[in-house]
Every structure is written in C-alpha cells, then in structure tokens.
Design a protein around this motif. Sequence first.
Motif, PDB file in Angstrom:
ATOM      1  N   LEU A 136      10.942  15.532  38.961  1.00  0.00           N
ATOM      2  CA  LEU A 136      10.807  15.911  37.557  1.00  0.00           C
ATOM      3  C   LEU A 136      11.080  14.723  36.649  1.00  0.00           C
ATOM      4  O   LEU A 136      10.360  14.515  35.660  1.00  0.00           O
ATOM      5  N   ALA A 137      12.097  13.941  36.976  1.00  0.00           N
ATOM      6  CA  ALA A 137      12.396  12.749  36.177  1.00  0.00           C
ATOM      7  C   ALA A 137      11.227  11.768  36.211  1.00  0.00           C
ATOM      8  O   ALA A 137      10.866  11.181  35.183  1.00  0.00           O
ATOM      9  N   ALA A 138      10.626  11.607  37.396  1.00  0.00           N
ATOM     10  CA  ALA A 138       9.478  10.704  37.525  1.00  0.00           C
ATOM     11  C   ALA A 138       8.296  11.194  36.697  1.00  0.00           C
ATOM     12  O   ALA A 138       7.609  10.405  36.033  1.00  0.00           O
ATOM     13  N   ALA A 139       8.052  12.510  36.722  1.00  0.00           N
ATOM     14  CA  ALA A 139       6.963  13.081  35.920  1.00  0.00           C
ATOM     15  C   ALA A 139       7.226  12.869  34.433  1.00  0.00           C
ATOM     16  O   ALA A 139       6.319  12.528  33.665  1.00  0.00           O
ATOM     17  N   ASN A 140       8.470  13.068  34.023  1.00  0.00           N
ATOM     18  CA  ASN A 140       8.834  12.847  32.623  1.00  0.00           C
ATOM     19  C   ASN A 140       8.666  11.391  32.221  1.00  0.00           C
ATOM     20  O   ASN A 140       8.212  11.085  31.103  1.00  0.00           O
ATOM     21  N   LEU A 141       9.042  10.495  33.124  1.00  0.00           N
ATOM     22  CA  LEU A 141       8.880   9.073  32.835  1.00  0.00           C
ATOM     23  C   LEU A 141       7.410   8.720  32.645  1.00  0.00           C
ATOM     24  O   LEU A 141       7.066   7.943  31.737  1.00  0.00           O
ATOM     25  N   LEU A 142       6.546   9.267  33.476  1.00  0.00           N
ATOM     26  CA  LEU A 142       5.112   9.001  33.351  1.00  0.00           C
ATOM     27  C   LEU A 142       4.580   9.523  32.019  1.00  0.00           C
ATOM     28  O   LEU A 142       3.856   8.807  31.299  1.00  0.00           O
ATOM     29  N   ILE A 143       4.947  10.763  31.679  1.00  0.00           N
ATOM     30  CA  ILE A 143       4.522  11.331  30.397  1.00  0.00           C
ATOM     31  C   ILE A 143       5.099  10.509  29.250  1.00  0.00           C
ATOM     32  O   ILE A 143       4.414  10.231  28.255  1.00  0.00           O
ATOM     33  N   GLY A 144       6.344  10.081  29.408  1.00  0.00           N
ATOM     34  CA  GLY A 144       6.981   9.287  28.369  1.00  0.00           C
ATOM     35  C   GLY A 144       6.305   7.954  28.143  1.00  0.00           C
ATOM     36  O   GLY A 144       6.128   7.523  26.998  1.00  0.00           O
ATOM     37  N   ILE A 145       5.935   7.285  29.227  1.00  0.00           N
ATOM     38  CA  ILE A 145       5.236   5.998  29.097  1.00  0.00           C
ATOM     39  C   ILE A 145       3.932   6.176  28.337  1.00  0.00           C
ATOM     40  O   ILE A 145       3.585   5.371  27.455  1.00  0.00           O
ATOM     41  N   ILE A 146       3.199   7.236  28.648  1.00  0.00           N
ATOM     42  CA  ILE A 146       1.925   7.499  27.963  1.00  0.00           C
ATOM     43  C   ILE A 146       2.161   7.784  26.484  1.00  0.00           C
ATOM     44  O   ILE A 146       1.500   7.188  25.610  1.00  0.00           O
ATOM     45  N   ILE A 147       3.106   8.685  26.184  1.00  0.00           N
ATOM     46  CA  ILE A 147       3.363   9.058  24.794  1.00  0.00           C
ATOM     47  C   ILE A 147       3.876   7.867  23.989  1.00  0.00           C
ATOM     48  O   ILE A 147       3.387   7.585  22.880  1.00  0.00           O
ATOM     49  N   GLU A 148       4.851   7.154  24.529  1.00  0.00           N
ATOM     50  CA  GLU A 148       5.430   6.033  23.793  1.00  0.00           C
ATOM     51  C   GLU A 148       4.420   4.905  23.610  1.00  0.00           C
ATOM     52  O   GLU A 148       4.443   4.200  22.590  1.00  0.00           O
ATOM     53  N   SER A 149       3.522   4.720  24.573  1.00  0.00           N
ATOM     54  CA  SER A 149       2.481   3.702  24.431  1.00  0.00           C
ATOM     55  C   SER A 149       1.512   4.080  23.312  1.00  0.00           C
ATOM     56  O   SER A 149       1.093   3.226  22.523  1.00  0.00           O
ATOM     57  N   ILE A 150       1.166   5.375  23.243  1.00  0.00           N
ATOM     58  CA  ILE A 150       0.290   5.841  22.161  1.00  0.00           C
ATOM     59  C   ILE A 150       0.959   5.626  20.809  1.00  0.00           C
ATOM     60  O   ILE A 150       0.338   5.124  19.855  1.00  0.00           O
ATOM     61  N   LEU A 151       2.229   5.974  20.717  1.00  0.00           N
ATOM     62  CA  LEU A 151       2.947   5.817  19.453  1.00  0.00           C
ATOM     63  C   LEU A 151       3.055   4.356  19.044  1.00  0.00           C
ATOM     64  O   LEU A 151       2.921   4.020  17.856  1.00  0.00           O
TER      65      LEU A 151
END
Length: 202
Positions: free
Chosen positions: A86-101
Amino acid sequence: MVGESLPVRTYGDLMQAVNSQQSVVDVPVGLDTKWVVANFVVFQIAWFTCIGSVARNLSSLGLAVIAIAVGIHLISVRNRANALSLAAANLLIGIIIESILAMTHATQFDHSALAIGSAPLWMIAMWALFSTTLNVSMRWLRGRYVLATVLGAVAGPLSYLAGSKMGALSLPLDYSLLIIGTCWAAAMPLLLLSAKKWDAMA
C-alpha cells in the motif's frame, strides 16, 4: 411444547442476541478507538514535524520523522506485506500527482532538497505517511468514493495551504489550490481502492 413454560427473555438477552448477529461492516477485530486515535495522532505529529523541519531547511529531519512514523505502523499491523504494498502504491500515485503539480507550477519547492523528479523527497514521503491512515483512522471512508472525492477536493488544498503558511512550499499561481483540489479529488478514490486491495489490518 404444551405444558412447558416459555423461556423468558429480558431486554439484555435480546440485545445480546441482536449484537451477536450483527457485525461492524469492514472493521477488523482489534481496531478499537484507542488504536484509531493513536494512528491519527502519530500522523499529525509526523506531518507537522516534517513541515516545520522543512521550513527550517532541515528536510532530512522531516524524512527521519516520517520513517519513524511509518516504522511504528509497520510493527503494529497484522500484515506487513500489505502495508508495504500500500505504501508503494501511494508513493507511485504521489510521484505522479506531485509531478503534475510541479510541472503546472501549482507548487514550488526549495530545489536544494533531495528530489524525485519534480518534487522533493520529503513531499513524496508524505504519501507513504498518508498510507498509514487509510486502513485505520480513515477506514470510515471505505466505499464512500463520492465523499472521498469531495474530501480530497477540499482537504487536499487546505493541507498544501497550511504547508505554504508554515514556509515549507509556495503556491505561485492564483489558481494553485484549484489544481491541487482537482488532483486530490481524482487521487482519493484510487487511494481507497488500493487500501482495500492491500489491507494491512485484515
């Protein structure tokens, strides 16, 4: 049977019988109020400590605090493999979101900090920290995807705004919060789905 006395059921007996047939939806045994409150408190302490540290150019301290909080979670859960997934999935989603921002200039950070792509490492680590709440203090959101979307659209921007007020990041655009809210509204259902798939408390 005729001639036999009927069993007398008191109110307490009836309530016990009803409760024995009911089950709290999707709440694992052992996930009591104390554990939920402790999870929420640890998250808040780690979040504020990290933001405060970053604002003072001590991002490594913020990362250490997050690592401790995640470590506490890992030794407390029933299924560490699921917690890590779950942490790994969150990290992946986080990288995508933070990169977009970052690419849309909705957020801006101190470039001296260690980074993954366009976002500093401490901000990405925040997503791993957030994963520790999804099956515990935020478990009540499970299955409530519309509410989660609304919550993401509102609470997400407020979190970034608080971080900017504390000096950990800046929001350069007049509509930065709108972009952040849109991204978090999209992210929250995905986070909840990943939490359901990798339930460390089950």
